[in-house]
Design a protein around this motif. Structure first.
Motif, PDB file in Angstrom:
ATOM      1  N   GLY A  63     -20.104  14.544  30.823  1.00 31.39           N
ATOM      2  CA  GLY A  63     -20.386  15.876  30.293  1.00 31.39           C
ATOM      3  C   GLY A  63     -19.107  16.622  29.933  1.00 31.39           C
ATOM      4  O   GLY A  63     -19.026  17.287  28.901  1.00 31.39           O
ATOM      5  N   TYR A  64     -18.102  16.483  30.782  1.00 33.78           N
ATOM      6  CA  TYR A  64     -16.808  17.131  30.552  1.00 33.78           C
ATOM      7  C   TYR A  64     -16.175  16.623  29.253  1.00 33.78           C
ATOM      8  O   TYR A  64     -15.647  17.405  28.450  1.00 33.78           O
ATOM      9  CB  TYR A  64     -15.907  16.834  31.743  1.00 33.78           C
ATOM     10  CG  TYR A  64     -14.450  17.193  31.573  1.00 33.78           C
ATOM     11  CD1 TYR A  64     -14.023  18.508  31.712  1.00 33.78           C
ATOM     12  CD2 TYR A  64     -13.503  16.218  31.285  1.00 33.78           C
ATOM     13  CE1 TYR A  64     -12.686  18.838  31.563  1.00 33.78           C
ATOM     14  CE2 TYR A  64     -12.175  16.530  31.134  1.00 33.78           C
ATOM     15  CZ  TYR A  64     -11.763  17.848  31.272  1.00 33.78           C
ATOM     16  OH  TYR A  64     -10.440  18.163  31.121  1.00 33.78           O
ATOM     17  N   ALA A  65     -16.253  15.298  29.023  1.00 34.64           N
ATOM     18  CA  ALA A  65     -15.672  14.710  27.807  1.00 34.64           C
ATOM     19  C   ALA A  65     -16.474  15.112  26.566  1.00 34.64           C
ATOM     20  O   ALA A  65     -15.901  15.455  25.529  1.00 34.64           O
ATOM     21  CB  ALA A  65     -15.619  13.194  27.946  1.00 34.64           C
ATOM     22  N   LEU A  66     -17.816  15.071  26.660  1.00 36.49           N
ATOM     23  CA  LEU A  66     -18.647  15.418  25.509  1.00 36.49           C
ATOM     24  C   LEU A  66     -18.489  16.878  25.109  1.00 36.49           C
ATOM     25  O   LEU A  66     -18.623  17.231  23.932  1.00 36.49           O
ATOM     26  CB  LEU A  66     -20.118  15.128  25.823  1.00 36.49           C
ATOM     27  CG  LEU A  66     -20.533  13.656  25.838  1.00 36.49           C
ATOM     28  CD1 LEU A  66     -21.970  13.514  26.330  1.00 36.49           C
ATOM     29  CD2 LEU A  66     -20.385  13.037  24.451  1.00 36.49           C
ATOM     30  N   TRP A  79     -21.406  19.342  21.802  1.00 36.21           N
ATOM     31  CA  TRP A  79     -22.104  18.753  22.959  1.00 36.21           C
ATOM     32  C   TRP A  79     -21.833  19.551  24.232  1.00 36.21           C
ATOM     33  O   TRP A  79     -21.878  19.012  25.329  1.00 36.21           O
ATOM     34  CB  TRP A  79     -21.658  17.308  23.153  1.00 36.21           C
ATOM     35  CG  TRP A  79     -22.181  16.377  22.089  1.00 36.21           C
ATOM     36  CD1 TRP A  79     -21.648  16.167  20.859  1.00 36.21           C
ATOM     37  CD2 TRP A  79     -23.334  15.553  22.166  1.00 36.21           C
ATOM     38  NE1 TRP A  79     -22.393  15.251  20.155  1.00 36.21           N
ATOM     39  CE2 TRP A  79     -23.439  14.852  20.943  1.00 36.21           C
ATOM     40  CE3 TRP A  79     -24.300  15.323  23.162  1.00 36.21           C
ATOM     41  CZ2 TRP A  79     -24.447  13.954  20.683  1.00 36.21           C
ATOM     42  CZ3 TRP A  79     -25.307  14.417  22.908  1.00 36.21           C
ATOM     43  CH2 TRP A  79     -25.389  13.745  21.682  1.00 36.21           C
ATOM     44  N   ARG A  80     -21.561  20.858  24.096  1.00 32.01           N
ATOM     45  CA  ARG A  80     -21.233  21.659  25.261  1.00 32.01           C
ATOM     46  C   ARG A  80     -22.335  21.640  26.319  1.00 32.01           C
ATOM     47  O   ARG A  80     -22.080  21.667  27.510  1.00 32.01           O
ATOM     48  CB  ARG A  80     -20.958  23.101  24.836  1.00 32.01           C
ATOM     49  CG  ARG A  80     -19.653  23.301  24.088  1.00 32.01           C
ATOM     50  CD  ARG A  80     -19.528  24.743  23.639  1.00 32.01           C
ATOM     51  NE  ARG A  80     -18.242  25.031  23.049  1.00 32.01           N
ATOM     52  CZ  ARG A  80     -17.935  24.795  21.786  1.00 32.01           C
ATOM     53  NH1 ARG A  80     -18.848  24.251  20.972  1.00 32.01           N
ATOM     54  NH2 ARG A  80     -16.741  25.087  21.314  1.00 32.01           N
ATOM     55  N   GLY A  81     -23.590  21.613  25.856  1.00 31.74           N
ATOM     56  CA  GLY A  81     -24.713  21.633  26.797  1.00 31.74           C
ATOM     57  C   GLY A  81     -24.797  20.413  27.692  1.00 31.74           C
ATOM     58  O   GLY A  81     -25.520  20.428  28.702  1.00 31.74           O
ATOM     59  N   SER A  82     -24.049  19.353  27.366  1.00 31.53           N
ATOM     60  CA  SER A  82     -24.085  18.149  28.200  1.00 31.53           C
ATOM     61  C   SER A  82     -23.531  18.413  29.597  1.00 31.53           C
ATOM     62  O   SER A  82     -23.903  17.730  30.554  1.00 31.53           O
ATOM     63  CB  SER A  82     -23.305  17.008  27.529  1.00 31.53           C
ATOM     64  OG  SER A  82     -21.948  17.374  27.342  1.00 31.53           O
ATOM     65  N   THR A  83     -22.668  19.410  29.745  1.00 28.03           N
ATOM     66  CA  THR A  83     -22.153  19.739  31.079  1.00 28.03           C
ATOM     67  C   THR A  83     -23.276  20.297  31.964  1.00 28.03           C
ATOM     68  O   THR A  83     -23.297  20.064  33.173  1.00 28.03           O
ATOM     69  CB  THR A  83     -21.009  20.759  30.993  1.00 28.03           C
ATOM     70  OG1 THR A  83     -21.459  21.928  30.305  1.00 28.03           O
ATOM     71  CG2 THR A  83     -19.813  20.176  30.259  1.00 28.03           C
ATOM     72  N   ILE A  84     -24.199  21.030  31.356  1.00 22.14           N
ATOM     73  CA  ILE A  84     -25.347  21.552  32.108  1.00 22.14           C
ATOM     74  C   ILE A  84     -26.251  20.412  32.538  1.00 22.14           C
ATOM     75  O   ILE A  84     -26.723  20.354  33.686  1.00 22.14           O
ATOM     76  CB  ILE A  84     -26.131  22.568  31.258  1.00 22.14           C
ATOM     77  CG1 ILE A  84     -25.245  23.772  30.921  1.00 22.14           C
ATOM     78  CG2 ILE A  84     -27.402  23.013  31.973  1.00 22.14           C
ATOM     79  CD1 ILE A  84     -25.877  24.760  29.957  1.00 22.14           C
ATOM     80  N   LEU A  85     -26.502  19.462  31.625  1.00 21.90           N
ATOM     81  CA  LEU A  85     -27.339  18.305  31.960  1.00 21.90           C
ATOM     82  C   LEU A  85     -26.690  17.474  33.064  1.00 21.90           C
ATOM     83  O   LEU A  85     -27.381  16.952  33.946  1.00 21.90           O
ATOM     84  CB  LEU A  85     -27.573  17.444  30.714  1.00 21.90           C
ATOM     85  CG  LEU A  85     -28.355  18.104  29.582  1.00 21.90           C
ATOM     86  CD1 LEU A  85     -28.484  17.149  28.397  1.00 21.90           C
ATOM     87  CD2 LEU A  85     -29.745  18.534  30.058  1.00 21.90           C
ATOM     88  N   ALA A  86     -25.361  17.348  33.030  1.00 16.29           N
ATOM     89  CA  ALA A  86     -24.659  16.585  34.070  1.00 16.29           C
ATOM     90  C   ALA A  86     -24.815  17.258  35.427  1.00 16.29           C
ATOM     91  O   ALA A  86     -25.035  16.590  36.447  1.00 16.29           O
ATOM     92  CB  ALA A  86     -23.180  16.448  33.706  1.00 16.29           C
ATOM     93  N   LEU A 146     -19.837  25.090  36.610  1.00 12.38           N
ATOM     94  CA  LEU A 146     -20.892  24.516  37.442  1.00 12.38           C
ATOM     95  C   LEU A 146     -20.786  22.996  37.501  1.00 12.38           C
ATOM     96  O   LEU A 146     -21.083  22.379  38.527  1.00 12.38           O
ATOM     97  CB  LEU A 146     -22.269  24.917  36.887  1.00 12.38           C
ATOM     98  CG  LEU A 146     -23.486  24.544  37.740  1.00 12.38           C
ATOM     99  CD1 LEU A 146     -23.476  25.317  39.053  1.00 12.38           C
ATOM    100  CD2 LEU A 146     -24.776  24.819  36.974  1.00 12.38           C
ATOM    101  N   ASN A 147     -20.353  22.375  36.421  1.00 14.36           N
ATOM    102  CA  ASN A 147     -20.203  20.923  36.385  1.00 14.36           C
ATOM    103  C   ASN A 147     -19.114  20.472  37.365  1.00 14.36           C
ATOM    104  O   ASN A 147     -19.317  19.538  38.156  1.00 14.36           O
ATOM    105  CB  ASN A 147     -19.869  20.478  34.961  1.00 14.36           C
ATOM    106  CG  ASN A 147     -19.891  18.976  34.793  1.00 14.36           C
ATOM    107  OD1 ASN A 147     -20.680  18.275  35.429  1.00 14.36           O
ATOM    108  ND2 ASN A 147     -19.037  18.456  33.941  1.00 14.36           N
TER     109      ASN A 147
END
Length: 301
Positions: A63-66, A79-86, A146-147
């Motif tokens: 998530g951090y990389a995306l 892809w900022r929202g990927s940190t929330i999904l992670a 949060l990630n």
């Protein structure tokens, strides 16, 4: 309309994730091997939790990389929202681990297995060192992301849990009470649940575009309403674009708007200063009849 500058995530956590994952993979293999060899559920439970942490760290790293991928016409926020999904995946993974540990521990109370206390103590002490060292890699970023907080929480909890296993091993060595092993596993599960619940709730909230916990929407509403010349605020939305970036859109009613550019710039600056809202889009309106703004009557702020 106005949108302020973006605030990129820190660039130093890639190395922290790599080091943390490597340390924990090695420890999982060692701890699981000794757990099977000594019939210690406490060691196996701790190894299983550490394995979930490795997967969690991989997800958090992904998530951090995306989040650094540039926006595109199809994905205007990248892809900022990927940190929330992670972060959400990390929380769910921990919940699964809690269920598995609890199930096995309950079974061990009726059918306890003899464990080798000195081995448990030695392996768990290694875990205390490794998990503490990994947690320290993420300690600076835990409050603002949060990630990163999910990664830190995993490692800090593991350090405490490994310490708990050490205590269990000492008690077993002194008393030969084998039931201390599954009891320690239940305590491990309880500590994980306690530490994970906040992460679980907050990640779900962000995943459904809820207002981040650190912001009171009523305070934002009051601030916008207090701007000189503004008579009403509606269609106010606040949500997290990622675990580090907050966005806001709003309609301000200002009948005598004259210098809109200056107003928008100053408002965006204050929103960032007061509420850490980094992406602001504001629409100025001179009246609120049905032909001018249909969103004014849809029940939003």
């Amino acid at each position: 309309m106005h949108q302020c500058a973006q605030h990129p995530a820190p660039a130093s956590y890639g190395r922290a994730f790599a080091i943390g994952i490597l340390l924990n993979v090695v420890f999982v293999v060692v701890e699981a091997g000794f757990g099977f060899a000594t019939n210690s559920l406490a060691l196996l439970a701790d190894a299983g939790h550490n394995l979930s942490d490795v997967l969690g760290l991989l997800m958090a790293w992904g998530g951090y990389a995306l989040a650094k991928v540039a926006p595109s016409p199809k994905r205007t926020y990248g892809w900022r929202g990927s940190t929330i999904l992670a972060a959400l995946f990390n929380a769910l993974l921990l919940m699964v681990a809690i269920g598995g540990i609890t199930w096995e521990a309950i079974g061990r109370f009726s059918d306890p297995a003899e464990v080798t206390a000195p081995v448990i103590i030695g392996v768990a002490l290694i875990g205390v060192v490794i998990n503490t060292a990994t947690a320290l890699l993420f300690v600076k970023g835990r409050k603002g992301d949060l990630n990163i907080r999910g990664a830190y929480l995993h490692m800090a909890a593991d350090a405490l849990l490994s310490l708990g296993v050490v205590v269990a091993g000492i008690v077993i060595a002194m008393t030969s009470w084998q039931w201390v092993d599954p009891l320690t596993s239940l305590l491990i599960a309880a500590v994980i649940l306690f530490g994970t619940w906040g992460l679980f709730k907050e990640s779900i909230n962000l995943a459904v575009a809820g207002v981040p916990d650190k912001i009171d929407p009523a305070d934002v509403q009051d601030f916008l309403t207090s701007i000189p010349g503004v008579t009403a605020v509606h269609d106010l939305h606040i949500w997290a674009m990622s675990t580090t970036e907050i966005a806001l859109t709003a309609h301000l009613v200002k009948p005598d708007a004259d210098d809109e550019d200056s107003l928008l710039k100053e408002t965006a600056s204050e929103l960032h200063h007061l509420f850490d809202i980094s992406h602001t889009t504001i629409q100025i309106e001179r009246c609120v009849d049905a032909t001018n703004c249909g969103q004014a009557a849809d029940g939003t702020l």
